[in-house]
Motif scaffolding. Sequence first.
Motif, PDB file in Angstrom:
ATOM      1  N   SER A 219      74.383  36.199  35.700  1.00 32.57           N
ATOM      2  CA  SER A 219      74.288  35.778  37.100  1.00 32.57           C
ATOM      3  C   SER A 219      74.585  36.926  38.056  1.00 32.57           C
ATOM      4  CB  SER A 219      75.224  34.597  37.360  1.00 32.57           C
ATOM      5  OG  SER A 219      74.847  33.486  36.569  1.00 32.57           O
ATOM      6  N   GLN A 220      75.487  37.834  37.674  1.00 29.96           N
ATOM      7  CA  GLN A 220      75.723  39.036  38.483  1.00 29.96           C
ATOM      8  C   GLN A 220      74.448  39.874  38.553  1.00 29.96           C
ATOM      9  OE1 GLN A 220      78.994  40.769  36.294  1.00 29.96           O
ATOM     10  NE2 GLN A 220      80.534  39.970  37.723  1.00 29.96           N
TER      11      GLN A 220
ATOM     12  N   HIS B 267      71.931  38.270  40.780  1.00 25.72           N
ATOM     13  CA  HIS B 267      72.378  38.031  42.161  1.00 25.72           C
ATOM     14  C   HIS B 267      72.366  36.546  42.527  1.00 25.72           C
ATOM     15  CE1 HIS B 267      72.192  42.364  42.704  1.00 25.72           C
ATOM     16  NE2 HIS B 267      71.002  42.312  42.127  1.00 25.72           N
ATOM     17  N   CYS B 268      72.807  35.701  41.600  1.00 23.81           N
ATOM     18  CA  CYS B 268      72.801  34.259  41.843  1.00 23.81           C
ATOM     19  C   CYS B 268      74.186  33.804  42.293  1.00 23.81           C
ATOM     20  CB  CYS B 268      72.370  33.506  40.588  1.00 23.81           C
ATOM     21  SG  CYS B 268      72.230  31.727  40.909  1.00 23.81           S
ATOM     22  N   ALA B 269      74.367  33.690  43.588  1.00 23.39           N
ATOM     23  CA  ALA B 269      75.667  33.323  44.153  1.00 23.39           C
ATOM     24  C   ALA B 269      76.093  31.918  43.732  1.00 23.39           C
ATOM     25  CB  ALA B 269      75.625  33.432  45.674  1.00 23.39           C
TER      26      ALA B 269
ATOM     27  N   LEU C 250      77.285  32.121  40.113  1.00 23.63           N
ATOM     28  CA  LEU C 250      78.542  32.869  40.047  1.00 23.63           C
ATOM     29  C   LEU C 250      79.711  31.996  40.494  1.00 23.63           C
ATOM     30  CD1 LEU C 250      77.420  36.360  41.335  1.00 23.63           C
ATOM     31  CD2 LEU C 250      78.409  35.849  39.096  1.00 23.63           C
ATOM     32  N   ASP C 251      79.549  31.342  41.618  1.00 26.85           N
ATOM     33  CA  ASP C 251      80.598  30.474  42.147  1.00 26.85           C
ATOM     34  C   ASP C 251      80.952  29.389  41.132  1.00 26.85           C
ATOM     35  OD1 ASP C 251      82.284  29.526  44.365  1.00 26.85           O
ATOM     36  OD2 ASP C 251      80.852  27.868  44.492  1.00 26.85           O
TER      37      ASP C 251
ATOM     38  N   ASN D 106      69.346  30.876  36.956  1.00 31.34           N
ATOM     39  CA  ASN D 106      69.458  31.876  38.021  1.00 31.34           C
ATOM     40  C   ASN D 106      68.165  31.963  38.824  1.00 31.34           C
ATOM     41  OD1 ASN D 106      71.366  34.368  36.117  1.00 31.34           O
ATOM     42  ND2 ASN D 106      72.086  32.554  37.184  1.00 31.34           N
TER      43      ASN D 106
ATOM     44  N   VAL E  93      68.028  31.145  42.739  1.00 30.17           N
ATOM     45  CA  VAL E  93      67.701  32.252  43.635  1.00 30.17           C
ATOM     46  C   VAL E  93      66.374  31.995  44.343  1.00 30.17           C
ATOM     47  CG1 VAL E  93      67.109  34.718  43.706  1.00 30.17           C
ATOM     48  CG2 VAL E  93      69.103  33.956  42.409  1.00 30.17           C
TER      49      VAL E  93
ATOM     50  N   ARG F 227      66.982  29.673  46.971  1.00 30.03           N
ATOM     51  CA  ARG F 227      68.016  30.145  47.910  1.00 30.03           C
ATOM     52  C   ARG F 227      69.150  29.137  48.075  1.00 30.03           C
ATOM     53  NH1 ARG F 227      65.119  34.068  52.258  1.00 30.03           N
ATOM     54  NH2 ARG F 227      63.918  35.174  50.695  1.00 30.03           N
TER      55      ARG F 227
ATOM     56  N   PRO G 255      72.766  28.147  48.213  1.00 24.88           N
ATOM     57  CA  PRO G 255      74.015  28.884  48.474  1.00 24.88           C
ATOM     58  C   PRO G 255      75.141  28.406  47.564  1.00 24.88           C
ATOM     59  CG  PRO G 255      73.695  27.197  50.142  1.00 24.88           C
ATOM     60  CD  PRO G 255      72.468  27.171  49.254  1.00 24.88           C
ATOM     61  N   PRO G 256      76.178  29.222  47.436  1.00 24.19           N
ATOM     62  CA  PRO G 256      77.337  28.795  46.647  1.00 24.19           C
ATOM     63  C   PRO G 256      78.044  27.637  47.334  1.00 24.19           C
ATOM     64  CG  PRO G 256      77.820  30.823  47.818  1.00 24.19           C
ATOM     65  CD  PRO G 256      76.380  30.527  48.064  1.00 24.19           C
TER      66      PRO G 256
END
Length: 148
Positions: free
Chosen positions: A41-42, A45-47, A50-51, A133, A137, A140, A142-143
């Motif tokens: 996920s890092q 770039h999947c916020a 990650l959250d 992811n 992504v 879009r 959000p976390p």
Amino acid sequence: MTPRTRLLDPEVARALSTLSATTKQGLGDPALAELVVIRASQLNHCAFCLDMHLAIARRHGVPERQLDLLAAWEEAGDVFDERERAALALTEAVTVLTEGFVPDEVYERAAQHFDEVRLAHLIGLVVAINNWNRVMVSRRIPPGGYTP
């Protein structure tokens, strides 16, 4: 950046959820599974993921030091053991596919630490989180929407 609310058809979401759950269970190590999905996920770039997975990792007792240094795991000394390092290297190779394939040495390193069944589950887990992811992504998302 407006979130696109419809994620997936419910049947597709169930299939992805089943794949994720099956591969995590088959890997047999919930803490390692979370390190793997967080690292992918890092890279992606999947916020949202990650959250969500950082919260799950903490519930599974993953040390904060590992979470803090995961993005730089190769430089983190003995913070990660050899088995974790092999899994993270394979995670990166499958996620990025820089060379168009997973290098033999990365695969062989992982195969030294995981039997055939667990290795298949590890690869399946990386595939599953990469799918999630890309869904999150591309939409879009959000976390903050995850609740245990």
